[in-house]
Design an enzyme around this catalytic site. Structure first.
Site, PDB file in Angstrom:
ATOM      1  N   ARG A 142       0.860  -1.190   0.000  1.00  0.00           N
ATOM      2  CA  ARG A 142       0.000   0.000   0.000  1.00  0.00           C
ATOM      3  C   ARG A 142       0.897   1.241   0.000  1.00  0.00           C
ATOM      4  NH1 ARG A 142      -4.665   0.098   4.395  1.00  0.00           N
ATOM      5  NH2 ARG A 142      -2.973   0.579   5.811  1.00  0.00           N
ATOM      6  N   THR A 153      -1.327   7.394  -0.313  1.00  0.00           N
ATOM      7  CA  THR A 153      -2.634   7.208  -0.962  1.00  0.00           C
ATOM      8  C   THR A 153      -3.356   5.969  -0.461  1.00  0.00           C
ATOM      9  OG1 THR A 153      -1.748   5.831  -2.742  1.00  0.00           O
ATOM     10  CG2 THR A 153      -1.730   8.232  -3.085  1.00  0.00           C
ATOM     11  N   ASP A 161       0.046  -1.575  12.938  1.00  0.00           N
ATOM     12  CA  ASP A 161       0.662  -2.073  11.704  1.00  0.00           C
ATOM     13  C   ASP A 161       1.165  -3.492  11.963  1.00  0.00           C
ATOM     14  OD1 ASP A 161       2.330  -0.681   9.002  1.00  0.00           O
ATOM     15  OD2 ASP A 161       2.646  -2.740   9.664  1.00  0.00           O
ATOM     16  N   ASP A 183       4.865  -4.411  10.803  1.00  0.00           N
ATOM     17  CA  ASP A 183       5.901  -3.779  11.621  1.00  0.00           C
ATOM     18  C   ASP A 183       6.017  -4.473  12.983  1.00  0.00           C
ATOM     19  OD1 ASP A 183       6.727  -1.958   9.775  1.00  0.00           O
ATOM     20  OD2 ASP A 183       5.541  -0.292  10.572  1.00  0.00           O
TER      21      ASP A 183
HETATM   22  C1  PRP Z   1      -0.884  -4.376   4.924  1.00  0.00           C
HETATM   23  C2  PRP Z   1      -1.481  -5.768   5.023  1.00  0.00           C
HETATM   24  C3  PRP Z   1      -2.193  -5.911   3.714  1.00  0.00           C
HETATM   25  C4  PRP Z   1      -2.657  -4.510   3.454  1.00  0.00           C
HETATM   26  C5  PRP Z   1      -4.121  -4.420   3.751  1.00  0.00           C
HETATM   27  O1  PRP Z   1       0.288  -4.413   4.199  1.00  0.00           O
HETATM   28  O2  PRP Z   1      -0.560  -6.792   5.244  1.00  0.00           O
HETATM   29  O3  PRP Z   1      -1.360  -6.399   2.698  1.00  0.00           O
HETATM   30  O4  PRP Z   1      -1.914  -3.641   4.306  1.00  0.00           O
HETATM   31  O5  PRP Z   1      -4.611  -3.156   3.479  1.00  0.00           O
HETATM   32  P1  PRP Z   1      -5.731  -2.871   2.401  1.00  0.00           P
HETATM   33  O6  PRP Z   1      -6.811  -3.887   2.603  1.00  0.00           O
HETATM   34  O7  PRP Z   1      -6.187  -1.480   2.722  1.00  0.00           O
HETATM   35  O8  PRP Z   1      -5.109  -2.952   1.048  1.00  0.00           O
HETATM   36  P2  PRP Z   1       1.280  -3.157   4.041  1.00  0.00           P
HETATM   37  O9  PRP Z   1       1.104  -2.543   2.684  1.00  0.00           O
HETATM   38  O10 PRP Z   1       1.102  -2.243   5.220  1.00  0.00           O
HETATM   39  O11 PRP Z   1       2.705  -3.788   4.007  1.00  0.00           O
HETATM   40  P3  PRP Z   1       3.464  -4.845   4.961  1.00  0.00           P
HETATM   41  O12 PRP Z   1       3.055  -6.198   4.443  1.00  0.00           O
HETATM   42  O13 PRP Z   1       4.903  -4.565   4.739  1.00  0.00           O
HETATM   43  O14 PRP Z   1       3.031  -4.618   6.377  1.00  0.00           O
HETATM   44  N1  URA Z   2      -2.528  -2.960   7.673  1.00  0.00           N
HETATM   45  C1  URA Z   2      -2.196  -3.121   8.971  1.00  0.00           C
HETATM   46  O1  URA Z   2      -1.101  -3.632   9.283  1.00  0.00           O
HETATM   47  N2  URA Z   2      -3.069  -2.751   9.904  1.00  0.00           N
HETATM   48  C2  URA Z   2      -4.273  -2.189   9.628  1.00  0.00           C
HETATM   49  O2  URA Z   2      -5.043  -1.849  10.533  1.00  0.00           O
HETATM   50  C3  URA Z   2      -4.606  -2.015   8.259  1.00  0.00           C
HETATM   51  C4  URA Z   2      -3.715  -2.413   7.308  1.00  0.00           C
END
Ligand code: PRP
Ligand code: URA
Length: 223
Positions: A113, A117, A211, A214
């Site tokens: 993501r 945005t 998150d 993280d």
């Molecule tokens: C997080 C999560 C999903 C996404 C969900 O990943 O693991 O992939 O957000 O959000 P959405 O439904 O609004 O698309 P992120 O992009 O934060 O990356 P990460 O895997 O490095 O934590």
């Molecule tokens: N990704 C996360 O890690 N946490 C949230 O709440 C939404 C998206």
């Protein structure tokens, strides 16, 4: 009843909200959770959603002979399965899937993501060559806006996986994300351990977990 007015529980298999499951959630949602506790207790919930995901797949009769010479009238999966994780956070569930099914074939999709945005961007994918002939457990712990899941599912469809062969397994789901997946891909089954209240203005779930990636991988700010 339209898809919009149907209860969310019709679109997703929600794990029974047992006291034990809520106790596991209590540990990992605590902002002060120690990282080792976070990882180990998240993994215990992953095991539950993965087993529930496997329940969504079709089985056929299969007999075996037991060591005492009797026939056991059992079952086996009707088709091959593979896992596909959405990097990075999905690797956390993938690790548990590998423990459960060490020989399973695993694909990866890197969708992130955009920090501002919140829109998903596809960077990379590597999938089993015969994925079109398999059922797919798509794993990502977070379903928030649904943008990432929609992009991952579309990629699987583009590779020839039938929609009804996809089971999306996650830890937390926002109503907004469930609705987005149900509207666009009604045949995709979803399994979750919690349906959250809503998203906040930063597209984080409420009450949520922060998150996930993280916290699981230790790239959050030190406590
Ligand atoms: C997080 C999560 C999903 C996404 C969900 O990943 O693991 O992939 O957000 O959000 P959405 O439904 O609004 O698309 P992120 O992009 O934060 O990356 P990460 O895997 O490095 O934590
Ligand atoms: N990704 C996360 O890690 N946490 C949230 O709440 C939404 C998206």
């Amino acid at each position: 009843m339209t898809t919009e007015t149907r209860p969310l529980q019709d679109a997703v298999h929600l794990l029974p909200q047992t006291e034990q499951l809520r106790a596991l959630h209590t540990i990992i949602r605590d902002r002060h959770a120690d990282r080792a506790d976070f990882v180990s207790n998240a993994s215990r919930i992953f095991r539950q959603v993965l087993e529930a995901g496997l329940e969504q797949l079709p089985y056929e009769p299969h007999e075996v002979q037991t060591p005492v010479g009797r026939t056991y009238h059992g079952l086996r999966l009707t088709s091959q399965v593979c896992g596909v994780s959405v990097v990075r956070a999905g690797d956390s569930i993938e690790a548990e899937l590998r423990v459960m099914m060490p020989g399973i074939r695993l694909g990866k999709i890197l969708i992130q993501r955009d920090k501002v945005t919140k829109l998903p961007h596809l960077y990379y994918s590597a999938l089993p060559l015969d994925i079109a002939d398999r059922h797919v457990l798509l794993v990502d712990p977070m379903l928030a806006t649904g943008g990432t899941a929609l992009a991952a599912i579309q990629l699987l469809l583009d590779k020839g996986v039938p929609e009804e062969h996809i089971v999306f397994v996650n830890l937390l789901s926002a109503p907004e994300g469930i609705r987005a997946v149900r509207e666009r891909y009604p045949a995709v089954r979803m399994v979750t351990s919690s349906i959250e209240e809503r998203l906040d203005e930063n597209a984080y779930m409420q009450p949520g977990i922060g998150d996930f990636g993280d916290r699981y991988f230790g790239t959050d700010a030190p406590q």
